[in-house]
Design a protein around this motif. Structure first.
Motif, PDB file in Angstrom:
ATOM      1  N   ASN A 198      21.529  36.193   3.252  1.00  0.00           N
ATOM      2  CA  ASN A 198      22.033  35.021   2.545  1.00  0.00           C
ATOM      3  C   ASN A 198      22.758  35.403   1.435  1.00  0.00           C
ATOM      4  N   ALA A 199      22.524  36.411   0.612  1.00  0.00           N
ATOM      5  CA  ALA A 199      23.273  37.068  -0.418  1.00  0.00           C
ATOM      6  C   ALA A 199      24.736  37.375  -0.028  1.00  0.00           C
ATOM      7  N   ARG A 200      24.848  38.278   1.119  1.00  0.00           N
ATOM      8  CA  ARG A 200      26.158  38.515   1.703  1.00  0.00           C
ATOM      9  C   ARG A 200      27.065  37.310   2.154  1.00  0.00           C
ATOM     10  N   LEU A 201      26.083  36.358   2.978  1.00  0.00           N
ATOM     11  CA  LEU A 201      26.707  35.107   3.079  1.00  0.00           C
ATOM     12  C   LEU A 201      27.707  34.467   2.036  1.00  0.00           C
ATOM     13  N   ASN A 202      26.747  34.626   0.850  1.00  0.00           N
ATOM     14  CA  ASN A 202      27.318  33.787  -0.429  1.00  0.00           C
ATOM     15  C   ASN A 202      28.161  34.521  -1.255  1.00  0.00           C
ATOM     16  N   GLY A 203      28.752  35.752  -0.672  1.00  0.00           N
ATOM     17  CA  GLY A 203      29.662  36.410  -1.636  1.00  0.00           C
ATOM     18  C   GLY A 203      29.062  37.313  -2.707  1.00  0.00           C
ATOM     19  N   VAL A 204      27.629  37.406  -2.594  1.00  0.00           N
ATOM     20  CA  VAL A 204      27.041  38.179  -3.837  1.00  0.00           C
ATOM     21  C   VAL A 204      26.241  39.215  -3.440  1.00  0.00           C
ATOM     22  N   GLY A 205      26.506  39.817  -2.163  1.00  0.00           N
ATOM     23  CA  GLY A 205      25.704  40.959  -1.643  1.00  0.00           C
ATOM     24  C   GLY A 205      25.525  42.069  -2.528  1.00  0.00           C
ATOM     25  N   GLU A 206      26.710  42.448  -3.141  1.00  0.00           N
ATOM     26  CA  GLU A 206      26.608  43.650  -4.036  1.00  0.00           C
ATOM     27  C   GLU A 206      25.640  43.359  -5.289  1.00  0.00           C
ATOM     28  N   LEU A 207      25.547  42.142  -5.511  1.00  0.00           N
ATOM     29  CA  LEU A 207      24.896  41.829  -6.948  1.00  0.00           C
ATOM     30  C   LEU A 207      23.529  41.602  -6.621  1.00  0.00           C
ATOM     31  N   VAL A 208      22.830  41.341  -5.616  1.00  0.00           N
ATOM     32  CA  VAL A 208      21.568  41.026  -5.292  1.00  0.00           C
ATOM     33  C   VAL A 208      20.848  42.181  -4.667  1.00  0.00           C
ATOM     34  N   GLU A 209      20.175  42.870  -5.522  1.00  0.00           N
ATOM     35  CA  GLU A 209      19.255  44.000  -4.818  1.00  0.00           C
ATOM     36  C   GLU A 209      17.698  43.669  -4.622  1.00  0.00           C
ATOM     37  N   THR A 210      17.697  43.985  -3.551  1.00  0.00           N
ATOM     38  CA  THR A 210      16.035  43.493  -2.850  1.00  0.00           C
ATOM     39  C   THR A 210      15.174  44.546  -2.899  1.00  0.00           C
ATOM     40  N   VAL A 211      14.007  44.433  -3.046  1.00  0.00           N
ATOM     41  CA  VAL A 211      12.949  45.546  -3.119  1.00  0.00           C
ATOM     42  C   VAL A 211      11.672  44.678  -2.545  1.00  0.00           C
ATOM     43  N   ARG A 212      10.930  45.565  -1.779  1.00  0.00           N
ATOM     44  CA  ARG A 212       9.552  45.240  -1.595  1.00  0.00           C
ATOM     45  C   ARG A 212       8.524  45.559  -2.338  1.00  0.00           C
ATOM     46  N   ALA A 213       7.895  44.581  -2.906  1.00  0.00           N
ATOM     47  CA  ALA A 213       6.696  44.916  -3.947  1.00  0.00           C
ATOM     48  C   ALA A 213       5.799  43.847  -4.194  1.00  0.00           C
ATOM     49  N   SER A 214       4.659  44.308  -4.469  1.00  0.00           N
ATOM     50  CA  SER A 214       3.643  43.350  -4.626  1.00  0.00           C
ATOM     51  C   SER A 214       3.465  43.037  -6.301  1.00  0.00           C
ATOM     52  N   GLY A 215       3.737  41.972  -6.840  1.00  0.00           N
ATOM     53  CA  GLY A 215       3.554  42.041  -8.160  1.00  0.00           C
ATOM     54  C   GLY A 215       4.850  42.746  -8.930  1.00  0.00           C
ATOM     55  N   PHE A 216       4.262  43.481  -9.794  1.00  0.00           N
ATOM     56  CA  PHE A 216       5.268  44.323 -10.501  1.00  0.00           C
ATOM     57  C   PHE A 216       4.889  45.684 -10.384  1.00  0.00           C
TER      58      PHE A 216
END
Length: 298
Positions: A198-216
């Motif tokens: 969805n981030a790529r679709l909305n033109g912000v793919g390079e700005l949104v970094e995704t990470v798998r995590a529980s809590g912090f």
């Protein structure tokens, strides 16, 4: 639009009175079905009970399911399970027909079929209905977007975290408004893949970094902290449990937007964060759900 008729499916539903038992049942059911054989979801309802729903492509073994639920939650819950067949329907068309564009401050959340309805002076966020939570049509997501819009009118946070990102709608909104890097986390791999798409679709793919995590728990939190803004659209109990670790990752004067809360749950959540130095600035109520804007003192 091409008609896509979804075959009939089978569904089992029942309710459980407490979160711990609901999670135990959901875990046990998940362990006993092969991937793709059943889709299992557990959600907290307005009355405090937990609703569990199982979807099957083929008719399930009802006795086997009742035995599993009996082992985890007792015979009374197992007897309450309701089994039904969901008739074939063009679910894509039906869903899209219901999802009209949602306006929340400067943001408009819409599906692909409504791109032309976004005003030129608004930030359009294209999100299709999907398995992950957060199309913008739920009261909690809209509340978060309204509070984000309010924060951005007077502040320009540099370090932003979307905790429990779901479809990524909040991370995308922040990235579009700030043109800055946003860290988006979730415990669910499917949600993370969808958020990145969805981030790529909305033109912000390079700005949104995704990470798998529980809590912090992930190292990225330490590397990117302290955060100036945290958006967390989750549930009341996890939000209360994360009050301490979240406070440790906040900058002085940071804003925190919390949602996924039924209105009666807000008092306990506000108290948890007040004890960690965050004060309530705004409380929005939409469709029985609450969204909170908190500010760290200092």
């Amino acid at each position: 639009m091409t008609t896509t008729l979804t075959p009939s499916t089978h569904r089992a539903t029942f309710a459980i009175g407490d979160e711990q038992t609901a999670k135990r049942v959901a875990d046990l059911l998940t362990e006993n079905f092969f991937e793709g054989e059943a889709a299992i979801a557990a959600f907290e309802g307005p009355a405090g009970c937990w609703d569990i729903t199982l979807h099957f492509a083929q008719a399930p073994d009802e006795n086997a399911i009742r035995e599993l639920v009996t082992a985890a939650a007792g015979e009374e819950v197992a007897r309450s399970i309701s089994f039904e067949t969901v008739e074939a329907r063009d679910w894509v068309k039906a869903t899209l027909d219901e999802l009209i564009p949602v306006h929340a401050g400067r943001f408009v959340v819409h599906g692909r079929h409504d791109r032309a309805k976004v005003p030129p002076n608004k930030a359009g966020i294209e999100i299709e209905a999907a398995l992950a939570f957060g199309t913008g049509h739920h009261g909690t997501t809209r509340g978060c977007l309204l509070l984000l819009d309010e924060v951005l009118k007077a502040n320009r946070p540099r370090r932003v975290l979307d905790l429990g990102t779901g479809t990524g709608v909040l991370a995308i909104a922040a990235a579009k408004a700030l043109r800055a890097r946003i860290l988006a986390s979730d415990i669910d791999p499917l949600s993370l893949r969808l958020a990145a798409e969805n981030a790529r679709l909305n033109g912000v793919g390079e700005l949104v970094e995704t990470v798998r995590a529980s809590g912090f728990s992930a190292p990225q939190f330490e590397l990117r902290a302290p955060f100036d803004l945290v958006l967390a659209n989750i549930l009341a109990n996890p939000l209360r449990q994360m009050a301490t670790p979240m406070s440790r990752h906040l900058a002085s004067g940071a804003h925190v937007i919390l949602s996924g809360l039924l209105t009666p749950q807000t008092t306990a959540v506000i108290a948890s964060y007040r004890a960690r130095g965050l004060v309530l600035k705004r409380h929005i109520r939409i469709e029985g759900w609450s969204s909170l804007l908190l500010v760290r003192a200092g």
